[in-house]
Write an enzyme that holds these catalytic residues in place. Structure first.
Site, PDB file in Angstrom:
ATOM      1  N   CYS A  15      -5.066  -2.630   4.125  1.00 42.96           N
ATOM      2  CA  CYS A  15      -6.133  -2.565   4.713  1.00 42.96           C
ATOM      3  C   CYS A  15      -6.289  -0.925   3.701  1.00 42.96           C
ATOM      4  O   CYS A  15      -6.359  -0.444   3.134  1.00 42.96           O
ATOM      5  CB  CYS A  15      -6.229  -2.472   5.697  1.00 42.96           C
ATOM      6  SG  CYS A  15      -5.393  -1.031   6.911  1.00 42.96           S
ATOM      7  N   ASN A  63      -4.809   1.306   6.749  1.00 42.86           N
ATOM      8  CA  ASN A  63      -3.376   1.608   7.601  1.00 42.86           C
ATOM      9  C   ASN A  63      -2.843   2.019   9.141  1.00 42.86           C
ATOM     10  O   ASN A  63      -1.978   2.661   9.351  1.00 42.86           O
ATOM     11  CB  ASN A  63      -2.110   1.960   6.894  1.00 42.86           C
ATOM     12  CG  ASN A  63      -0.715   1.382   6.791  1.00 42.86           C
ATOM     13  OD1 ASN A  63       0.401   2.354   6.634  1.00 42.86           O
ATOM     14  ND2 ASN A  63      -0.536  -0.156   7.896  1.00 42.86           N
ATOM     15  N   CYS A  67      -5.635   0.541  11.826  1.00 43.86           N
ATOM     16  CA  CYS A  67      -5.977  -0.298  12.059  1.00 43.86           C
ATOM     17  C   CYS A  67      -5.562  -2.113  12.500  1.00 43.86           C
ATOM     18  O   CYS A  67      -4.629  -2.425  12.492  1.00 43.86           O
ATOM     19  CB  CYS A  67      -7.609  -0.586  12.073  1.00 43.86           C
ATOM     20  SG  CYS A  67      -8.251   1.022  12.936  1.00 43.86           S
ATOM     21  N   ARG A  68      -6.281  -2.479  10.883  1.00 41.29           N
ATOM     22  CA  ARG A  68      -6.234  -3.731  10.506  1.00 41.29           C
ATOM     23  C   ARG A  68      -4.546  -4.288  10.069  1.00 41.29           C
ATOM     24  O   ARG A  68      -4.150  -5.434  10.068  1.00 41.29           O
ATOM     25  CB  ARG A  68      -6.763  -4.250   9.941  1.00 41.29           C
ATOM     26  CG  ARG A  68      -8.723  -4.024  10.633  1.00 41.29           C
ATOM     27  CD  ARG A  68      -9.988  -4.777   8.576  1.00 41.29           C
ATOM     28  NE  ARG A  68      -9.409  -3.317   8.201  1.00 41.29           N
ATOM     29  CZ  ARG A  68     -10.261  -3.008   7.164  1.00 41.29           C
ATOM     30  NH1 ARG A  68     -10.716  -4.006   6.674  1.00 41.29           N
ATOM     31  NH2 ARG A  68     -10.036  -1.832   5.999  1.00 41.29           N
ATOM     32  N   SER A  69      -4.216  -3.643   8.764  1.00 40.87           N
ATOM     33  CA  SER A  69      -3.059  -3.984   8.843  1.00 40.87           C
ATOM     34  C   SER A  69      -1.617  -3.745   9.275  1.00 40.87           C
ATOM     35  O   SER A  69      -0.394  -4.857   9.456  1.00 40.87           O
ATOM     36  CB  SER A  69      -2.645  -3.515   7.513  1.00 40.87           C
ATOM     37  OG  SER A  69      -2.771  -2.315   6.683  1.00 40.87           O
ATOM     38  N   ASP A  88     -13.952  -4.059   9.746  1.00 41.32           N
ATOM     39  CA  ASP A  88     -13.150  -2.871  10.131  1.00 41.32           C
ATOM     40  C   ASP A  88     -12.627  -2.420  11.507  1.00 41.32           C
ATOM     41  O   ASP A  88     -14.604  -2.265  11.605  1.00 41.32           O
ATOM     42  CB  ASP A  88     -12.732  -2.203   9.088  1.00 41.32           C
ATOM     43  CG  ASP A  88     -12.734  -0.443   9.330  1.00 41.32           C
ATOM     44  OD1 ASP A  88     -11.695  -0.428  10.274  1.00 41.32           O
ATOM     45  OD2 ASP A  88     -12.364  -0.331   8.455  1.00 41.32           O
TER      46      ASP A  88
HETATM   47  P1  4NP Z   1      -8.105   0.036   8.814  1.00 43.65           P
HETATM   48  O1  4NP Z   1      -9.480   1.334   9.235  1.00 43.65           O
HETATM   49  O2  4NP Z   1      -8.345   0.256   7.167  1.00 43.65           O
HETATM   50  O3  4NP Z   1      -8.117  -0.574   9.206  1.00 43.65           O
HETATM   51  O4  4NP Z   1      -6.920   1.052   8.769  1.00 43.65           O
HETATM   52  C1  4NP Z   1      -9.757   2.390   8.608  1.00 43.65           C
HETATM   53  C2  4NP Z   1      -9.026   3.498   9.677  1.00 43.65           C
HETATM   54  C3  4NP Z   1      -9.871   4.583   9.116  1.00 43.65           C
HETATM   55  C4  4NP Z   1     -10.607   4.644   8.085  1.00 43.65           C
HETATM   56  C5  4NP Z   1     -11.643   3.839   7.901  1.00 43.65           C
HETATM   57  C6  4NP Z   1     -10.665   2.733   7.537  1.00 43.65           C
HETATM   58  N1  4NP Z   1     -10.773   6.123   7.456  1.00 43.65           N
HETATM   59  O5  4NP Z   1     -12.424   6.556   7.075  1.00 43.65           O
HETATM   60  O6  4NP Z   1     -10.436   7.277   8.142  1.00 43.65           O
END
Ligand code: 4NP
Length: 152
Positions: free
Chosen positions: A7, A10, A12-14, A123
């Site tokens: 994602c 790294n 939340c989703r992945s 997200d």
């Molecule tokens: P992820 O979510 O891609 O599912 O881990 C996010 C976590 C943090 C951020 C963006 C997406 N961020 O911009 O900090």
């Protein structure tokens, strides 16, 4: 079979996809490994989002020990299947590919389930626990299909 879930951050989703897929690998007794990373460097070495940890614990999956890492070109050598959570992740990974062989390894996770529909795992970072639950359901369905496919 080495599987990589990717994602943006790294956190939340992945890491959720990694935890769910590891659970399916055990359940289906597959000869496979799974890891996860993000295309960005924002959260290197950080723990997964507490809301993701909390959501998966309800299903008996503990992802608290994961630490954030960033996608690197060498991952094309280590992994056989690279699953992007959304189309931006997909294009960021493909932009690093060195060959058609590398590109062929990259898929959207929701290709497993959403054949004609929107294939994006939204997200949940700026959302609530309800969004994390929705993320879990999308990921769980896709990983279930993937595990079934790999067990054939
Ligand atoms: P992820 O979510 O891609 O599912 O881990 C996010 C976590 C943090 C951020 C963006 C997406 N961020 O911009 O900090």
């Amino acid at each position: 079979m080495n599987i990589l879930m990717v994602c943006l951050g790294n956190i939340c989703r992945s890491p959720m996809a990694e935890g769910v897929m590891r659970h399916k690998i055990k359940e289906y007794d597959l000869n496979a490994n799974v890891d996860s990373c993000g295309t960005a460097d924002y959260h290197i070495s950080q723990s997964p989002d507490k809301r993701g940890i909390q959501t998966l614990l309800k299903y008996g999956i503990d992802i608290s020990q994961h630490r954030g890492q960033q996608f690197k070109v060498a991952d094309f050598d280590t992994f056989d299947l690279i699953f992007a959570m959304d189309t931006k992740n997909y294009s960021d990974i493909v932009a690093k590919a060195r060959s058609q062989e590398d590109i062929k390894k990259v898929k959207l996770l929701l290709d497993e389930t959403h054949h004609d529909l929107q294939k994006i795992v939204p997200d949940p970072y700026y959302g609530s626990l309800v969004d994390f639950e929705e993320t879990y359901l999308l990921i769980d369905n896709a990983c279930e299909q993937l595990a079934k496919r790999l067990s054939l």
